[in-house]
Design an enzyme around this catalytic site. Structure first.
Site, PDB file in Angstrom:
ATOM      1  N   TRP A  66       8.427 -66.981  13.447  1.00  0.00           N
ATOM      2  CA  TRP A  66       7.619 -67.873  12.620  1.00  0.00           C
ATOM      3  C   TRP A  66       6.128 -67.642  12.835  1.00  0.00           C
ATOM      4  O   TRP A  66       5.653 -67.508  13.961  1.00  0.00           O
ATOM      5  CB  TRP A  66       7.956 -69.323  12.957  1.00  0.00           C
ATOM      6  CG  TRP A  66       7.041 -70.335  12.358  1.00  0.00           C
ATOM      7  CD1 TRP A  66       5.817 -70.737  12.841  1.00  0.00           C
ATOM      8  CD2 TRP A  66       7.257 -71.098  11.155  1.00  0.00           C
ATOM      9  NE1 TRP A  66       5.263 -71.700  12.016  1.00  0.00           N
ATOM     10  CE2 TRP A  66       6.134 -71.936  10.985  1.00  0.00           C
ATOM     11  CE3 TRP A  66       8.284 -71.160  10.229  1.00  0.00           C
ATOM     12  CZ2 TRP A  66       6.013 -72.822   9.907  1.00  0.00           C
ATOM     13  CZ3 TRP A  66       8.167 -72.048   9.164  1.00  0.00           C
ATOM     14  CH2 TRP A  66       7.052 -72.864   9.010  1.00  0.00           C
ATOM     15  N   ASN A  68       2.267 -69.351  11.303  1.00  0.00           N
ATOM     16  CA  ASN A  68       1.560 -70.236  10.373  1.00  0.00           C
ATOM     17  C   ASN A  68       0.050 -70.051  10.495  1.00  0.00           C
ATOM     18  O   ASN A  68      -0.427 -68.936  10.313  1.00  0.00           O
ATOM     19  CB  ASN A  68       2.027 -71.697  10.458  1.00  0.00           C
ATOM     20  CG  ASN A  68       1.927 -72.368  11.790  1.00  0.00           C
ATOM     21  OD1 ASN A  68       2.684 -72.058  12.709  1.00  0.00           O
ATOM     22  ND2 ASN A  68       1.027 -73.324  11.919  1.00  0.00           N
ATOM     23  N   ASP A  69      -0.736 -71.043  10.781  1.00  0.00           N
ATOM     24  CA  ASP A  69      -2.184 -71.036  10.586  1.00  0.00           C
ATOM     25  C   ASP A  69      -2.889 -69.801  11.155  1.00  0.00           C
ATOM     26  O   ASP A  69      -2.673 -69.433  12.321  1.00  0.00           O
ATOM     27  CB  ASP A  69      -2.823 -72.249  11.252  1.00  0.00           C
ATOM     28  CG  ASP A  69      -2.189 -73.560  10.861  1.00  0.00           C
ATOM     29  OD1 ASP A  69      -1.255 -73.546  10.051  1.00  0.00           O
ATOM     30  OD2 ASP A  69      -2.633 -74.598  11.373  1.00  0.00           O
ATOM     31  N   SER A 130      -4.082 -75.014  16.537  1.00  0.00           N
ATOM     32  CA  SER A 130      -5.106 -74.240  15.836  1.00  0.00           C
ATOM     33  C   SER A 130      -6.516 -74.486  16.354  1.00  0.00           C
ATOM     34  O   SER A 130      -6.817 -75.507  16.969  1.00  0.00           O
ATOM     35  CB  SER A 130      -5.046 -74.541  14.339  1.00  0.00           C
ATOM     36  OG  SER A 130      -3.855 -74.060  13.780  1.00  0.00           O
ATOM     37  N   ASP A 194      -7.888 -79.209  15.455  1.00  0.00           N
ATOM     38  CA  ASP A 194      -8.342 -78.045  14.681  1.00  0.00           C
ATOM     39  C   ASP A 194      -9.868 -77.898  14.644  1.00  0.00           C
ATOM     40  O   ASP A 194     -10.504 -78.030  13.592  1.00  0.00           O
ATOM     41  CB  ASP A 194      -7.801 -78.100  13.252  1.00  0.00           C
ATOM     42  CG  ASP A 194      -6.303 -78.333  13.191  1.00  0.00           C
ATOM     43  OD1 ASP A 194      -5.615 -77.966  14.146  1.00  0.00           O
ATOM     44  OD2 ASP A 194      -5.833 -78.892  12.178  1.00  0.00           O
ATOM     45  N   GLU A 248      -6.707 -81.734   8.183  1.00  0.00           N
ATOM     46  CA  GLU A 248      -6.241 -80.645   9.025  1.00  0.00           C
ATOM     47  C   GLU A 248      -7.084 -79.405   8.763  1.00  0.00           C
ATOM     48  O   GLU A 248      -7.589 -79.184   7.662  1.00  0.00           O
ATOM     49  CB  GLU A 248      -4.777 -80.327   8.732  1.00  0.00           C
ATOM     50  CG  GLU A 248      -3.806 -81.413   9.142  1.00  0.00           C
ATOM     51  CD  GLU A 248      -2.374 -80.941   9.058  1.00  0.00           C
ATOM     52  OE1 GLU A 248      -1.676 -81.061  10.074  1.00  0.00           O
ATOM     53  OE2 GLU A 248      -1.956 -80.455   7.979  1.00  0.00           O
TER      54      GLU A 248
END
Length: 497
Positions: A66, A68-69, A130, A194, A248
């Site tokens: 996986w 993501n960001d 993040s 973040d 976010e």
């Protein structure tokens, strides 16, 4: 009239093996540091299937699991760096997330390095979430990231390179006095995350914003520091609004009003406007406005409304985006996470999920009212055989297959000429949600001028296809072009997809 790109079953896969361990590092800031061992988060090598028809050859992906960001993109000593959220244990969002790390000389071809940040300390033991990278003049890069601590509270931490002479920045160390920012009064521990790239303000102090939620307001919580170690929360957020949810992955950066060139994050003069971006409702929204550092306020030209009329980078799968200033080519580059629509079971079967968007050069439109973006010029390095067609007449309802394409992925440039625009239907853009219009009038609904466009990843009998199509409308001050995609026939269930 529709142009078809036929799907081919063959695809060349380049599998880059991930390193088996990660280590840790330090910067020019005089601080104690802790080693950041990732031995328990080793990403073992994996042999990819010979045929993975849905794996991209254009977009950035790790070999497995996986993603993501995007986190902390930057350029350092001739090398581009991309960190990203990664689950070392599977193809799904994990209970424990880390910072994976890859490098490139051209933003296209990537080498996967050892993981940069892994949960090892009380302040990030439940995940390294993040954050961003900031390059301090004369001292090198520093990472600020959100740690999920032992109490599952979100706190802000710092990490530094161990060896500033290493252009790959392969080893990182954590600041021994982490966390350096904790949730302030009025902000719950799960609504504080973040950190952005920091900027050097008019008074010589560093500023950074953290995404937050308090008193039913989404906000950019502002912190300031003289030394990048000791941070003080500003009395008021840099910006807040009751019209959104929790913010976010905020981003805050200047754009030139007279040029397509990018500018450094700390630039502040009459020749720039400032972009404020926030992620909420699973989309990335942005405003263009004026930053007033003396008041520590951001004044948008148009406030967020909390409706579909707010400006967005992208109306497709695109979230948690991050920009950075590329000083080599004087441009600002935008990355975004492309989340997939597969089920968890599908992702686990194929062994991976998620990819990053193709990096985009981004700048302010001449009107000053919105941003313009375009794939970076280096994307041409991925081009192979070129197939060209000119002056092909397409009658209404016709389908034309492009011959000579032997790859399952292609970069398409197409120009449609419509000589009779006066037939276009009237559309008031201020009274219509373009995304809903795309959904309600999908590729099968005929209009006066449209739909026309491409059928991509199409099977021979067209039972599976993804339509990318256009409609033309007559607006209040000219013509309007609506670009849509229709994924309703993109999946064949009998293939297990």
């Amino acid at each position: 009239m529709t142009l078809v790109l036929k799907r081919q079953e063959n695809m060349e896969i380049l599998a880059v093996l991930v390193g088996l361990f990660c280590v840790l590092q330090s910067n020019g800031i005089e601080v104690e540091a802790l080693e950041n061992g990732c031995q328990n988060f080793q990403s073992h090598t994996v042999m990819l299937q010979e045929q993975q028809s849905y794996r991209s050859s254009f977009h950035f992906q790790p070999p497995k699991n996986w993603l993501n960001d995007p986190n902390g993109p930057m350029w350092y000593k001739g090398v581009y760096h991309l960190f990203y959220q990664y689950n070392p244990y599977g193809a799904f969002f994990g209970d424990v997330m880390i910072w994976a790390h890859s490098v490139s000389h051209d933003l296209i071809n990537w080498i996967h390095l050892n993981h940069a940040l892994c949960p090892t300390e009380p302040y990030d033991i439940n995940s390294c979430w993040s954050g961003s990278a900031t390059t301090l003049p004369g001292k090198g890069p520093v990472i600020l990231y959100t740690g999920i601590d032992a109490n599952h509270c979100q706190v802000q931490n710092m990490a530094l390179p161990k060896n500033l002479s290493d252009p790959l920045l392969e080893e990182w160390i954590k600041f021994a006095q982490n966390p350096i920012m904790t949730p302030p009064d009025g902000v719950e521990g799960n609504n504080f995350r973040d950190p952005t790239t920091a900027w050097l303000s008019h008074d010589g102090k560093w500023s950074v914003i953290i995404g937050g939620w308090s008193n039913n307001q989404g906000m950019a919580i502002l912190y300031r520091s003289e030394d990048f170690v000791n941070w003080t929360k500003n009395q008021d957020p840099l910006y807040s609004t009751e019209r959104t949810g929790m913010w976010e992955c905020p981003d805050f950066y200047p754009v030139s009003v007279n040029s397509t060139d990018g500018v450094d994050t700390s630039v502040l003069n009459e020749g720039v406007k400032h972009v404020m971006k926030a992620g909420f409702n699973s989309h990335d929204y942005y405003m263009i406005g004026t930053y007033v550092p003396e008041m520590e306020k951001y004044i948008p030209d148009n406030d967020f409304t909390g409706t579909s009329m707010d400006l967005r980078y992208d109306h497709g799968k695109f979230y948690a985006s991050k920009t950075f200033f590329d000083s080599v080519k004087n441009r600002r580059i935008l990355w975004g996470w492309v989340n997939e629509s597969d089920s968890r079971e599908d992702d686990m079967e194929k062994g991976w999920s998620g990819l990053q968007s193709i990096p985009r050069h981004i700048w302010l439109d001449r009107s000053g009212k919105q941003l313009v973006q375009w794939p970076i010029e280096e994307i041409s390095k991925l081009h192979g055989k070129k197939v060209s067609l000119f002056h092909k007449k397409l009658d209404s309802g016709s389908i034309f297959e492009v011959q000579g394409i032997t790859a399952s992925q292609a970069d398409v440039e197409v120009v449609f000429e419509l000589p009779e625009l006066q037939q276009a239907e009237f559309l008031n853009p201020t009274a219509v949600d373009p995304q809903l219009l795309c959904t309600d009038a999908n590729a099968s609904i005929k209009g006066r001028l449209g739909p026309f466009g491409l059928l991509t990843l199409a099977t021979k009998d067209l039972t599976e296809q993804t339509a990318i199509f256009f409609r033309i409308f007559k607006g209040l001050k000219g013509y309007l072009v609506l670009m849509c995609s229709d994924p309703s026939r993109s999946t064949l269930r009998d293939e297990g997809r």
